[in-house]
Design a protein around this motif. Structure first.
Motif, PDB file in Angstrom:
ATOM      1  N   GLN A 196      10.861   9.577  -9.058  1.00  0.00           N
ATOM      2  CA  GLN A 196      10.786   8.402  -8.197  1.00  0.00           C
ATOM      3  C   GLN A 196      11.892   8.437  -7.145  1.00  0.00           C
ATOM      4  O   GLN A 196      11.678   8.051  -5.991  1.00  0.00           O
ATOM      5  CB  GLN A 196      10.898   7.130  -9.042  1.00  0.00           C
ATOM      6  N   HIS A 197      13.052   8.923  -7.536  1.00  0.00           N
ATOM      7  CA  HIS A 197      14.170   9.048  -6.594  1.00  0.00           C
ATOM      8  C   HIS A 197      13.827  10.037  -5.480  1.00  0.00           C
ATOM      9  O   HIS A 197      14.094   9.774  -4.301  1.00  0.00           O
ATOM     10  CB  HIS A 197      15.415   9.511  -7.345  1.00  0.00           C
ATOM     11  N   ARG A 198      13.206  11.157  -5.833  1.00  0.00           N
ATOM     12  CA  ARG A 198      12.835  12.150  -4.821  1.00  0.00           C
ATOM     13  C   ARG A 198      11.822  11.587  -3.825  1.00  0.00           C
ATOM     14  O   ARG A 198      11.892  11.876  -2.626  1.00  0.00           O
ATOM     15  CB  ARG A 198      12.276  13.406  -5.495  1.00  0.00           C
ATOM     16  N   LEU A 199      10.876  10.793  -4.317  1.00  0.00           N
ATOM     17  CA  LEU A 199       9.895  10.182  -3.411  1.00  0.00           C
ATOM     18  C   LEU A 199      10.587   9.279  -2.398  1.00  0.00           C
ATOM     19  O   LEU A 199      10.224   9.257  -1.212  1.00  0.00           O
ATOM     20  CB  LEU A 199       8.858   9.377  -4.210  1.00  0.00           C
ATOM     21  N   MET A 200      11.577   8.521  -2.854  1.00  0.00           N
ATOM     22  CA  MET A 200      12.326   7.657  -1.942  1.00  0.00           C
ATOM     23  C   MET A 200      13.102   8.471  -0.911  1.00  0.00           C
ATOM     24  O   MET A 200      13.125   8.139   0.280  1.00  0.00           O
ATOM     25  CB  MET A 200      13.287   6.765  -2.737  1.00  0.00           C
ATOM     26  N   LEU A 201      13.725   9.557  -1.364  1.00  0.00           N
ATOM     27  CA  LEU A 201      14.470  10.411  -0.443  1.00  0.00           C
ATOM     28  C   LEU A 201      13.538  11.066   0.575  1.00  0.00           C
ATOM     29  O   LEU A 201      13.862  11.166   1.760  1.00  0.00           O
ATOM     30  CB  LEU A 201      15.227  11.490  -1.220  1.00  0.00           C
ATOM     31  N   GLN A 202      12.366  11.501   0.110  1.00  0.00           N
ATOM     32  CA  GLN A 202      11.404  12.116   1.014  1.00  0.00           C
ATOM     33  C   GLN A 202      10.926  11.133   2.074  1.00  0.00           C
ATOM     34  O   GLN A 202      10.749  11.494   3.239  1.00  0.00           O
ATOM     35  CB  GLN A 202      10.211  12.653   0.211  1.00  0.00           C
ATOM     36  N   ALA A 203      10.714   9.889   1.658  1.00  0.00           N
ATOM     37  CA  ALA A 203      10.294   8.863   2.622  1.00  0.00           C
ATOM     38  C   ALA A 203      11.407   8.610   3.631  1.00  0.00           C
ATOM     39  O   ALA A 203      11.143   8.491   4.837  1.00  0.00           O
ATOM     40  CB  ALA A 203       9.931   7.574   1.891  1.00  0.00           C
ATOM     41  N   ARG A 204      12.624   8.544   3.149  1.00  0.00           N
ATOM     42  CA  ARG A 204      13.746   8.298   4.058  1.00  0.00           C
ATOM     43  C   ARG A 204      13.885   9.421   5.084  1.00  0.00           C
ATOM     44  O   ARG A 204      14.095   9.176   6.278  1.00  0.00           O
ATOM     45  CB  ARG A 204      15.045   8.165   3.266  1.00  0.00           C
ATOM     46  N   HIS A 205      13.748  10.647   4.635  1.00  0.00           N
ATOM     47  CA  HIS A 205      13.968  11.795   5.516  1.00  0.00           C
ATOM     48  C   HIS A 205      12.745  12.141   6.360  1.00  0.00           C
ATOM     49  O   HIS A 205      12.885  12.634   7.476  1.00  0.00           O
ATOM     50  CB  HIS A 205      14.367  13.017   4.683  1.00  0.00           C
ATOM     51  N   GLY A 206      11.534  11.893   5.823  1.00  0.00           N
ATOM     52  CA  GLY A 206      10.340  12.334   6.526  1.00  0.00           C
ATOM     53  C   GLY A 206       9.432  11.254   7.062  1.00  0.00           C
ATOM     54  O   GLY A 206       8.477  11.549   7.802  1.00  0.00           O
ATOM     55  N   ASP A 207       9.657  10.009   6.681  1.00  0.00           N
ATOM     56  CA  ASP A 207       8.783   8.908   7.121  1.00  0.00           C
ATOM     57  C   ASP A 207       9.661   7.686   7.360  1.00  0.00           C
ATOM     58  O   ASP A 207       9.497   6.633   6.744  1.00  0.00           O
ATOM     59  CB  ASP A 207       7.737   8.628   6.039  1.00  0.00           C
ATOM     60  N   GLY A 208      10.601   7.854   8.298  1.00  0.00           N
ATOM     61  CA  GLY A 208      11.655   6.861   8.507  1.00  0.00           C
ATOM     62  C   GLY A 208      11.189   5.457   8.822  1.00  0.00           C
ATOM     63  O   GLY A 208      11.776   4.485   8.341  1.00  0.00           O
ATOM     64  N   LEU A 211       4.795   6.132  -2.623  1.00  0.00           N
ATOM     65  CA  LEU A 211       5.980   5.953  -3.472  1.00  0.00           C
ATOM     66  C   LEU A 211       5.623   5.732  -4.941  1.00  0.00           C
ATOM     67  O   LEU A 211       6.423   5.199  -5.704  1.00  0.00           O
ATOM     68  CB  LEU A 211       6.825   4.785  -2.962  1.00  0.00           C
ATOM     69  N   ARG A 212       4.448   6.156  -5.334  1.00  0.00           N
ATOM     70  CA  ARG A 212       4.040   6.023  -6.741  1.00  0.00           C
ATOM     71  C   ARG A 212       4.160   7.385  -7.413  1.00  0.00           C
ATOM     72  O   ARG A 212       3.376   8.294  -7.144  1.00  0.00           O
ATOM     73  CB  ARG A 212       2.615   5.492  -6.854  1.00  0.00           C
ATOM     74  N   PHE A 213       5.148   7.514  -8.280  1.00  0.00           N
ATOM     75  CA  PHE A 213       5.404   8.803  -8.922  1.00  0.00           C
ATOM     76  C   PHE A 213       4.306   9.141  -9.927  1.00  0.00           C
ATOM     77  O   PHE A 213       3.903   8.305 -10.730  1.00  0.00           O
ATOM     78  CB  PHE A 213       6.760   8.789  -9.630  1.00  0.00           C
ATOM     79  N   THR A 214       3.833  10.382  -9.876  1.00  0.00           N
ATOM     80  CA  THR A 214       2.832  10.876 -10.821  1.00  0.00           C
ATOM     81  C   THR A 214       3.476  11.942 -11.704  1.00  0.00           C
ATOM     82  O   THR A 214       3.931  12.973 -11.186  1.00  0.00           O
ATOM     83  CB  THR A 214       1.637  11.500 -10.078  1.00  0.00           C
ATOM     84  N   ASN A 242       0.825  -1.201   0.000  1.00  0.00           N
ATOM     85  CA  ASN A 242       0.000   0.000   0.000  1.00  0.00           C
ATOM     86  C   ASN A 242       0.863   1.257   0.000  1.00  0.00           C
ATOM     87  O   ASN A 242       0.552   2.243  -0.686  1.00  0.00           O
ATOM     88  CB  ASN A 242      -0.903  -0.010   1.232  1.00  0.00           C
ATOM     89  N   PHE A 243       1.969   1.223   0.745  1.00  0.00           N
ATOM     90  CA  PHE A 243       2.866   2.380   0.794  1.00  0.00           C
ATOM     91  C   PHE A 243       3.544   2.602  -0.560  1.00  0.00           C
ATOM     92  O   PHE A 243       3.684   3.731  -1.021  1.00  0.00           O
ATOM     93  CB  PHE A 243       3.916   2.174   1.883  1.00  0.00           C
ATOM     94  N   PHE A 244       3.940   1.511  -1.209  1.00  0.00           N
ATOM     95  CA  PHE A 244       4.528   1.620  -2.543  1.00  0.00           C
ATOM     96  C   PHE A 244       3.527   2.252  -3.523  1.00  0.00           C
ATOM     97  O   PHE A 244       3.901   3.084  -4.353  1.00  0.00           O
ATOM     98  CB  PHE A 244       4.940   0.239  -3.063  1.00  0.00           C
ATOM     99  N   ARG A 247       5.881  -2.231 -11.952  1.00  0.00           N
ATOM    100  CA  ARG A 247       5.120  -1.054 -12.369  1.00  0.00           C
ATOM    101  C   ARG A 247       6.045   0.011 -12.966  1.00  0.00           C
ATOM    102  O   ARG A 247       5.728   0.632 -13.983  1.00  0.00           O
ATOM    103  CB  ARG A 247       4.352  -0.461 -11.176  1.00  0.00           C
ATOM    104  N   LEU A 248       7.184   0.219 -12.310  1.00  0.00           N
ATOM    105  CA  LEU A 248       8.139   1.204 -12.816  1.00  0.00           C
ATOM    106  C   LEU A 248       8.648   0.808 -14.202  1.00  0.00           C
ATOM    107  O   LEU A 248       8.729   1.640 -15.113  1.00  0.00           O
ATOM    108  CB  LEU A 248       9.309   1.338 -11.839  1.00  0.00           C
ATOM    109  N   GLU A 249       8.996  -0.467 -14.352  1.00  0.00           N
ATOM    110  CA  GLU A 249       9.524  -0.913 -15.643  1.00  0.00           C
ATOM    111  C   GLU A 249       8.461  -0.825 -16.734  1.00  0.00           C
ATOM    112  O   GLU A 249       8.772  -0.497 -17.883  1.00  0.00           O
ATOM    113  CB  GLU A 249      10.056  -2.341 -15.536  1.00  0.00           C
ATOM    114  N   ALA A 250       7.200  -1.095 -16.381  1.00  0.00           N
ATOM    115  CA  ALA A 250       6.125  -0.993 -17.368  1.00  0.00           C
ATOM    116  C   ALA A 250       5.965   0.447 -17.845  1.00  0.00           C
ATOM    117  O   ALA A 250       5.737   0.709 -19.033  1.00  0.00           O
ATOM    118  CB  ALA A 250       4.808  -1.493 -16.765  1.00  0.00           C
ATOM    119  N   HIS A 251       6.105   1.395 -16.925  1.00  0.00           N
ATOM    120  CA  HIS A 251       6.008   2.808 -17.302  1.00  0.00           C
ATOM    121  C   HIS A 251       7.194   3.208 -18.179  1.00  0.00           C
ATOM    122  O   HIS A 251       7.020   3.925 -19.179  1.00  0.00           O
ATOM    123  CB  HIS A 251       5.955   3.685 -16.049  1.00  0.00           C
ATOM    124  N   VAL A 252       8.371   2.742 -17.823  1.00  0.00           N
ATOM    125  CA  VAL A 252       9.554   3.024 -18.637  1.00  0.00           C
ATOM    126  C   VAL A 252       9.374   2.440 -20.037  1.00  0.00           C
ATOM    127  O   VAL A 252       9.715   3.075 -21.035  1.00  0.00           O
ATOM    128  CB  VAL A 252      10.821   2.448 -17.967  1.00  0.00           C
TER     129      VAL A 252
END
Length: 212
Positions: free
Chosen positions: A98-110, A74-77, A68-70, A133-138
């Motif tokens: 997608q990288h920024r979402l991961m960084l935001q989670a690391r820094h703000g939702d540890g 962590l789902r880039f729009t 659910n969290f992914f 999902r990421l690869e399908a979008h790519v």
């Protein structure tokens, strides 16, 4: 028949959502390694046994919470005007976004970030689905780039897989979790630019990939 089945299964679907929501709250309170099913049941006002009637194991609950969290946090729009930009620009935006979402989670939702690290380390279904999902979008963006002649015609599946593999350090929570807190996005920007450039006509090695 389908309508009746949907109505019949709705209470179960609602309870699954409630368990995932409570599990997320418990994880944020106590951390993924200290949270247990008793904590989740207490937040729900239910018994642990009622939770296990829905999920067969603690591992299944944790995977659902991570999934659910992914899918949400962590789902880039892409930006609203993305269709007006080039496929190359959208591909780069996806990699960095997608990288920024991961960084935001690391820094703000540890606590939740620690959970997705566990999901990656254990190769949980939620993590595998996230990467798919990421690869399908790519893959869609590579196809779009080939159609507009931004990218060289090639095996789309192979190109998408290679692109994702080349920038996995931007998306993998295990690697991101090991980055110094002073990490700058400049290196991420350079890596994404380099990976996108590999799809363009002037890229070295195009002939060999196009032949596959």
């Amino acid at each position: 028949m389908e309508v009746g089945t949907t109505v019949k299964n709705q209470p179960r679907a609602d309870y699954i959502s409630s368990i995932v929501e409570a599990g997320t709250a418990a994880c944020r309170l106590y951390g993924p390694t200290k949270t247990n099913v008793v904590d989740i049941a207490r937040l729900l006002g239910k018994s642990p046994a009622s939770v296990y009637k829905i999920f067969p194991s603690k591992a299944a609950i944790w995977d659902a919470i991570a999934g659910n969290f992914f899918e949400t946090d962590l789902r880039f729009t892409p930006s609203a005007d993305g269709e007006l930009t080039s496929a190359a620009s959208r591909l780069k935006e996806t990699a960095l976004g997608q990288h920024r979402l991961m960084l935001q989670a690391r820094h703000g939702d540890g606590q939740m970030f620690d959970l997705v690290v566990l999901a990656a380390e254990g190769n949980w279904p939620s993590f595998r689905d996230h990467l798919k999902r990421l690869e399908a979008h790519v893959r869609e963006l590579v196809c779009a780039g080939i159609a507009t002649e931004e990218f060289v015609p090639r095996n789309v599946d192979a190109a998408a897989s290679c692109f994702c593999a080349s920038i996995i350090s931007l998306w993998d929570p295990r690697i991101i979790g090991a980055l110094p807190w002073s990490h700058c996005e400049l290196s991420a920007h350079e890596l994404a630019s380099f990976a996108v450039a590999a799809l363009r006509p002037s890229s070295p090695g195009v002939e060999s990939m196009a032949a596959e």
